[in-house]
Motif scaffolding. Structure first.
Motif, PDB file in Angstrom:
ATOM      1  N   VAL A   1       0.832  -1.205   0.000  1.00 61.22           N
ATOM      2  CA  VAL A   1       0.000   0.000   0.000  1.00 61.22           C
ATOM      3  C   VAL A   1       0.867   1.255   0.000  1.00 61.22           C
ATOM      4  CG1 VAL A   1      -1.655   1.329   1.364  1.00 61.22           C
ATOM      5  CG2 VAL A   1      -1.964  -1.127   1.089  1.00 61.22           C
ATOM      6  N   ALA A   2       1.944   1.241   0.794  1.00 59.69           N
ATOM      7  CA  ALA A   2       2.857   2.393   0.802  1.00 59.69           C
ATOM      8  C   ALA A   2       3.505   2.574  -0.567  1.00 59.69           C
ATOM      9  CB  ALA A   2       3.928   2.202   1.881  1.00 59.69           C
ATOM     10  N   GLY A   3       3.918   1.467  -1.193  1.00 59.96           N
ATOM     11  CA  GLY A   3       4.488   1.557  -2.540  1.00 59.96           C
ATOM     12  C   GLY A   3       3.484   2.054  -3.556  1.00 59.96           C
ATOM     13  N   GLY A   4       2.239   1.567  -3.470  1.00 60.98           N
ATOM     14  CA  GLY A   4       1.197   2.047  -4.375  1.00 60.98           C
ATOM     15  C   GLY A   4       0.895   3.519  -4.178  1.00 60.98           C
ATOM     16  N   THR A   5       0.954   3.979  -2.922  1.00 57.62           N
ATOM     17  CA  THR A   5       0.755   5.400  -2.647  1.00 57.62           C
ATOM     18  C   THR A   5       1.851   6.241  -3.295  1.00 57.62           C
ATOM     19  OG1 THR A   5      -0.315   4.882  -0.535  1.00 57.62           O
ATOM     20  CG2 THR A   5       0.541   7.112  -0.819  1.00 57.62           C
ATOM     21  N   ALA A   6       3.092   5.764  -3.201  1.00 58.84           N
ATOM     22  CA  ALA A   6       4.204   6.483  -3.833  1.00 58.84           C
ATOM     23  C   ALA A   6       4.007   6.568  -5.345  1.00 58.84           C
ATOM     24  CB  ALA A   6       5.521   5.786  -3.509  1.00 58.84           C
ATOM     25  N   ILE A   7       3.593   5.457  -5.948  1.00 63.84           N
ATOM     26  CA  ILE A   7       3.363   5.449  -7.398  1.00 63.84           C
ATOM     27  C   ILE A   7       2.228   6.382  -7.778  1.00 63.84           C
ATOM     28  CG2 ILE A   7       2.611   3.994  -9.321  1.00 63.84           C
ATOM     29  CD1 ILE A   7       4.107   1.691  -7.931  1.00 63.84           C
ATOM     30  N   GLY A   8       1.155   6.393  -6.961  1.00 62.81           N
ATOM     31  CA  GLY A   8       0.036   7.288  -7.247  1.00 62.81           C
ATOM     32  C   GLY A   8       0.431   8.749  -7.166  1.00 62.81           C
ATOM     33  N   LEU A   9       1.244   9.110  -6.190  1.00 62.03           N
ATOM     34  CA  LEU A   9       1.691  10.502  -6.071  1.00 62.03           C
ATOM     35  C   LEU A   9       2.575  10.917  -7.241  1.00 62.03           C
ATOM     36  CD1 LEU A   9       2.487  10.619  -2.241  1.00 62.03           C
ATOM     37  CD2 LEU A   9       0.608  11.779  -3.427  1.00 62.03           C
TER      38      LEU A   9
END
Length: 220
Positions: A126-134
């Motif tokens: 989830v943290a990695g996906g958040t980084a990608i989304g940003l």
């Protein structure tokens, strides 16, 4: 009906005040200690997820994979959006990319040390996906898709799922790595490996979903 809801809420509040939750007894503590001893990791949540309820975890990963495939299937026949909404002002871009860097570092930390402290593969993903989304809402969509294709992220996502299932099967049949010393980074048998595989799967799956929604909806 509103009076019924209000009465139920008041009754619940009185119950919490008049009947506090019982304290944890020695039996419950022994269960926690036994999980730590069996799994070889201090984080009992990781021990439960990747040992006691490994069957559930396998199907959770499979369900997440099916969800990403469903997004691709449902949006495949739609016309790509002409307008892409992204941050354009410099302060927002700087803050978003700073947040992406922090989220990516936290994701790596949670994946590697999730069996020792609060965290784990799903939280890391989830943290990695958040980084990608940003990054996606501050960068060119074509650039993001080019990187996705260049690094064959879709292939790695599927490979991580297959490896996870194989390692989980080895755990279920009793073929395990040495547990090592409790609290050491290399400990817990297959649990750190499973954590990393889940983190890769969730992060890459989130990347695919983000690109699909940006392409066909214009925004996240």
């Amino acid at each position: 009906m509103i009076w019924v809801y209000m009465a139920a809420g008041i009754a619940l509040y009185i119950k919490m005040l008049a009947f506090p939750s019982p304290a944890m007894d020695a039996t419950e503590l022994s269960i926690v200690e036994s999980i730590v001893q069996e799994s070889g990791v201090p984080n009992t949540v990781s021990g439960i997820i990747f040992r006691n309820r490994l069957y559930d975890t396998i199907f959770e990963v499979v369900v997440f994979t099916l969800a990403i495939m469903g997004v691709r299937f449902l949006l495949a026949d739609e016309t790509p959006s002409c307008a892409i909404y992204q941050f354009t002002d410099t302060p927002s871009i700087v803050l978003a990319r700073l947040g992406a860097t922090i989220a990516a570092l936290i994701g790596i930390e949670l994946a590697i040390r999730g069996h020792l402290s609060p965290g784990g593969g799903f939280a890391a993903g989830v943290a990695g996906g958040t980084a990608i989304g940003l990054i996606a809402i501050t960068s060119s969509t074509k650039w993001m898709e080019a990187i996705y294709q260049r690094w064959r992220a879709a292939t790695w996502e599927k490979v991580s799922v297959l490896i996870f299932i194989v390692v989980a099967a080895l755990t279920l049949v009793g073929i395990e790595l040495p547990q090592g010393d409790l609290g050491a980074l290399v400990s817990g048998g297959w649990i750190p490996v499973l954590n990393i595989l889940v983190a890769i799967k969730v992060a890459l799956g989130a990347w695919a979903a983000v690109l699909m929604f940006i392409r066909y909806r214009g925004l996240l």
